[in-house]
Design an enzyme around this catalytic site. Structure first.
Site, PDB file in Angstrom:
ATOM      1  N   GLU A   1       0.811  -1.223   0.000  1.00  0.00           N
ATOM      2  CA  GLU A   1       0.000   0.000   0.000  1.00  0.00           C
ATOM      3  C   GLU A   1       0.839   1.266   0.000  1.00  0.00           C
ATOM      4  O   GLU A   1       0.528   2.237  -0.703  1.00  0.00           O
ATOM      5  CB  GLU A   1      -0.963   0.016   1.189  1.00  0.00           C
ATOM      6  CG  GLU A   1      -2.101  -0.993   1.092  1.00  0.00           C
ATOM      7  CD  GLU A   1      -1.689  -2.411   1.409  1.00  0.00           C
ATOM      8  OE1 GLU A   1      -0.571  -2.605   1.933  1.00  0.00           O
ATOM      9  OE2 GLU A   1      -2.473  -3.340   1.145  1.00  0.00           O
TER      10      GLU A   1
ATOM     11  N   HIS B   1     -10.920  -4.809   9.233  1.00  0.00           N
ATOM     12  CA  HIS B   1     -11.482  -4.669   7.886  1.00  0.00           C
ATOM     13  C   HIS B   1     -12.825  -3.943   7.901  1.00  0.00           C
ATOM     14  O   HIS B   1     -13.614  -4.105   6.969  1.00  0.00           O
ATOM     15  CB  HIS B   1     -11.729  -6.049   7.255  1.00  0.00           C
ATOM     16  CG  HIS B   1     -10.513  -6.766   6.781  1.00  0.00           C
ATOM     17  ND1 HIS B   1      -9.597  -7.326   7.632  1.00  0.00           N
ATOM     18  CD2 HIS B   1     -10.061  -7.040   5.529  1.00  0.00           C
ATOM     19  CE1 HIS B   1      -8.646  -7.916   6.922  1.00  0.00           C
ATOM     20  NE2 HIS B   1      -8.901  -7.751   5.649  1.00  0.00           N
TER      21      HIS B   1
HETATM   22  C1  LIG Z   1      -2.175  -4.660   4.273  1.00  0.00           C
HETATM   23  C2  LIG Z   1      -3.169  -5.493   3.568  1.00  0.00           C
HETATM   24  N1  LIG Z   1      -3.349  -5.330   2.245  1.00  0.00           N
HETATM   25  C3  LIG Z   1      -4.245  -6.080   1.574  1.00  0.00           C
HETATM   26  C4  LIG Z   1      -4.988  -7.006   2.241  1.00  0.00           C
HETATM   27  C5  LIG Z   1      -6.022  -7.810   1.498  1.00  0.00           C
HETATM   28  N2  LIG Z   1      -5.549  -9.180   1.358  1.00  0.00           N
HETATM   29  C6  LIG Z   1      -5.817 -10.101   2.290  1.00  0.00           C
HETATM   30  S1  LIG Z   1      -5.032 -11.522   2.006  1.00  0.00           S
HETATM   31  C7  LIG Z   1      -4.343 -10.942   0.591  1.00  0.00           C
HETATM   32  C8  LIG Z   1      -3.433 -11.816  -0.189  1.00  0.00           C
HETATM   33  C9  LIG Z   1      -2.324 -12.290   0.666  1.00  0.00           C
HETATM   34  O1  LIG Z   1      -1.490 -13.089  -0.068  1.00  0.00           O
HETATM   35  P1  LIG Z   1      -0.353 -13.921   0.651  1.00  0.00           P
HETATM   36  O2  LIG Z   1       0.389 -13.044   1.593  1.00  0.00           O
HETATM   37  O3  LIG Z   1       0.407 -14.598  -0.408  1.00  0.00           O
HETATM   38  O4  LIG Z   1      -1.147 -14.975   1.530  1.00  0.00           O
HETATM   39  P2  LIG Z   1      -2.185 -16.080   1.050  1.00  0.00           P
HETATM   40  O5  LIG Z   1      -3.517 -15.390   0.992  1.00  0.00           O
HETATM   41  O6  LIG Z   1      -1.747 -16.566  -0.263  1.00  0.00           O
HETATM   42  O7  LIG Z   1      -2.156 -17.105   2.122  1.00  0.00           O
HETATM   43  C10 LIG Z   1      -4.720  -9.634   0.375  1.00  0.00           C
HETATM   44  C11 LIG Z   1      -4.317  -8.818  -0.786  1.00  0.00           C
HETATM   45  C12 LIG Z   1      -4.792  -7.137   3.632  1.00  0.00           C
HETATM   46  N3  LIG Z   1      -5.511  -8.007   4.362  1.00  0.00           N
HETATM   47  N4  LIG Z   1      -3.866  -6.398   4.271  1.00  0.00           N
END
Ligand SMILES: Cc1ncc(C[n+]2csc(CCOP(=O)(O)OP(=O)(O)O)c2C)c(N)n1
Lengths: 334, 320
Positions: free
Chosen positions: A67, A136
């Site tokens: 972000e 959230h």
């Molecule tokens: C700071 C932040 N940005 C965006 C999100 C929205 N979001 C939640 S999970 C996710 C993907 C996360 O990917 P990864 O770290 O690879 O974990 P995975 O979901 O694959 O286990 C996103 C974009 C969030 N929760 N927190």
């Protein structure tokens, strides 16, 4: 009248946002989107939808989960002549980007004595009601309204979602647009043409004689619903939606309170140091003060983080019945 | 620890992996039937990472977890009843209905919490490691996160602090190849995420995350280093999530064939094959039954528990 009816269709709030984005990008090559999953995925709330197929990956730009980097890149692109529109998946994650929003985007025009502008827009879904819990579901509008150099917009209808976003994109300043996630699926009439609203113009949604309700975001439709119930009980309420918190259009609020003598201020965000404290102060400092028949009353979210359990989540923020109760009490007691 | 040849270890590994799988299938079903609220991030297909990792930990060791945290919580030893109760918005849930899936935690077993903020747990893990070091304790901290987290500022800052202070932290990246819809090939210029370790002057290793023994072995080495005061390690465990990112996912960014290929590498089915001689078919079936029965019992217990009450909503905002 018929001409207006022909140009107006029913769209959802999410579709209205998407239409504004598409029209702005068609009209101006400098406008582009960037954010997490805005491309093929279509946005975490489906807002960007098929835009990537219409405008390509260069202008509907998927980003890594970064972000601070995303907002910083938008600041830089804006400084260098583009018109970036950032989507942050949940307004809560603006916390990650706060330095770029508060110390960079908001300040650069001023610090440089007006020599540069930062015409960027940051859109973010906001508010509670989806069971997404404390990280959230926040309503952080007061954070942004407090920072000189930022403009803050909270559209409450599909038509406003479109026209206010167009205005935000046109504006030469950084504008934060807080879209309520419970409103995305609400539908309403939206004009086809790309006519921006004016930032800093409140909407008087209903005019009554007994009290003035001022509400923002999802509390606008809740207050209108409450006003219907109240009218069945012989209480006639005005409902005013500031639409832009900054710049604030105080006049319609002050004028209405002069007429009704009572103000009920409704926000989803926690009470302490919230935006409605500002509205209360504006009324208190205005000629409306002498017309008040009752104390200015705030109905706000509790001073708690938003909980997960649905019954707790509902209890944490104003609902239609609590608005009715508070308004009835205000009118009957004073 | 020999998870293949040692019958006790093999059994524990298998039961725990099946428990995670059955728990998440049950959650998926409850959600689909409208009996569960909010959103869910399922880790079906990734079970070998938390199980292999937590088997390398001792009582008293800590973990930090993510939005996709059911597996971490179960592998660290949480009680299923309280987990299910939390997800069903009950007063008896781990967070009394306040946290839900994304904030599930069992502080008693060292789980310092799931986190709704990507990479939010990484500096927290460094801080827990700092506390251990300042107290002179023997504990280590495992920080779980996804491949997406590795691009957040918080990740870089947390890893760097752990590195410069030689903190007893093991960073475990569950590389399931996507951060929501963004594939690792679009989000990184490095070939392997473990290469990032070099920038912080710590060891980095990539391991098959669908093999609990392989995960266990690299984590055990990292834990030994951490306990000896030699500082953190970055482990990248490659795996795959079978389901969508969350309930809003239409899976438009990956192909059916790709998902199918990874389902063929099911960590549980592969492990069952490898322990066929150690456990025998009857014992393997008993492991499956045990997991299913534990999850069913948790649902029964949760359903019988009282709903979280709004009367006490303002409790726990501040500590007293
Ligand atoms: C700071 C932040 N940005 C965006 C999100 C929205 N979001 C939640 S999970 C996710 C993907 C996360 O990917 P990864 O770290 O690879 O974990 P995975 O979901 O694959 O286990 C996103 C974009 C969030 N929760 N927190």
């Amino acid at each position: 009248m018929t001409a207006v009816a022909e140009q107006t269709r029913t769209l959802t709030y999410a579709e209205a946002v998407r239409e504004a984005l598409a029209q702005a990008m068609t009209a101006d090559d400098r406008v582009f989107l960037l954010g997490e999953d805005v491309g093929t995925y279509g946005g975490a709330f489906g807002v960007t939808g098929d835009l990537v197929h219409r405008f390509g990956e260069e202008r509907i730009r998927d980003t890594p989960i970064s972000e601070l980097g995303i907002v910083g890149a938008a600041v830089g692109a804006a400084l260098a002549g583009m018109r970036p529109v950032v989507e942050i998946q949940f307004s809560d994650f603006t916390a990650q980007a706060m330095d770029q929003i508060v110390n960079q985007a908001a300040k650069i025009h001023f610090m440089l004595g007006g020599a540069a502008t930062v015409p960027m827009v940051l859109r973010a879904p906001t508010g509670s009601g989806t069971g997404a819990a404390a990280q959230h579901s926040q309503s952080l509008e007061a954070w942004f309204a407090h920072v000189p150099g930022l403009k803050v917009v909270m559209p409450a209808t599909p038509a406003d979602a479109k026209s206010l976003l167009l205005a935000a994109i046109d504006d030469p300043n950084p504008v934060i647009v807080l879209e309520h996630k419970l409103l995305y699926k609400q539908s309403g009439p939206v004009p086809e043409e790309a006519t921006p609203a004016r930032l800093g113009e409140a909407a008087v949604r209903r005019t009554g004689t007994d009290l003035t309700i001022v509400a923002t975001g999802v509390m606008v439709p809740r207050s209108l619903e409450a006003a219907e119930t109240l009218s069945g009980q012989g209480i006639d309420a005005s409902v005013i939606d500031p639409r832009t918190l900054k710049p604030l259009d105080a006049k319609p609020i002050v004028d209405d309170v002069i007429r009704t003598g009572r103000a009920l201020l409704v926000q989803e965000a926690p009470r302490t140091a919230g935006f409605m404290a500002e509205i209360a102060a504006v009324i208190g400092e205005s000629p409306a003060f002498g017309h008040l028949r009752a104390p200015i009353t705030r109905l706000c979210g509790l001073d708690v983080p938003i909980p997960y359990a649905p019954q707790l989540e509902r209890a944490a923020v104003p609902q239609v019945d609590s608005i009715v109760r508070e308004a009835t009490d205000l009118v009957r007691r004073w | 620890m020999d998870l293949i040849g040692d019958a006790g270890a093999a059994r524990k590994t298998l039961v725990t992996m099946w428990t995670i799988r059955r728990f998440e299938e049950a959650v998926d079903d409850l959600f689909a039937r409208g009996l569960m609220h909010g959103t869910m991030h399922l880790s079906i297909g990734q079970e070998a990472v938390p199980v292999g990792t937590c088997l390398a930990l001792s009582e008293g060791d800590y973990i930090t977890s993510t939005h996709r945290g059911h597996g971490h919580c179960i592998a660290k030893g949480a009680r299923l009843d309280e987990m299910m109760a939390e997800l069903l918005a009950k007063e008896t849930g781990y967070c009394r209905g306040r946290g839900g899936s994304m904030h599930i935690a069992d502080v008693a077993t060292g789980n310092l919490g799931a986190n709704g903020i990507v990479a939010g747990g990484v500096p927290i893990a460094a801080g827990a490691g700092l506390a251990v070091k300042m107290r002179g304790g023997p504990e280590v901290v495992v920080s779980f996160f996804g491949d997406g987290a590795v691009n957040e500022g918080a990740w870089h800052e947390g890893v760097n602090l752990a590195a410069i202070w030689d903190l007893p932290v093991v960073f475990v990246c569950e590389n399931n190849h996507y951060g929501m819809s963004m594939s690792v090939s679009r989000a990184f210029r490095v070939k392997q995420l473990s290469e990032r370790a070099a920038a912080y002057g710590i060891p980095g290793v990539t391991v098959d995350g669908n093999d609990p023994q392989a995960v266990h072995d690299v984590v055990a080495d990292a834990v030994t280093r951490a306990r000896a005061g030699e500082g953190p390690t970055l482990i990248e465990a490659t795996t795959y999530r079978w389901k969508g990112h969350s309930k809003s996912d239409k899976n438009l960014y990956r192909t059916r064939e790709e998902i199918e290929q990874w389902r063929e590498r099911d960590p549980i089915a592969r492990f069952e094959q490898r322990v066929a001689d150690t456990l025998g078919e009857r014992e393997i079936q008993a492991c499956r039954d045990e997991a299913r029965e534990r999850v069913r019992a948790a649902i029964r217990a949760a359903n019988a528990a009282p709903d979280a009450s709004a009367d006490s909503l303002t409790e726990a905002v501040y500590a007293r």
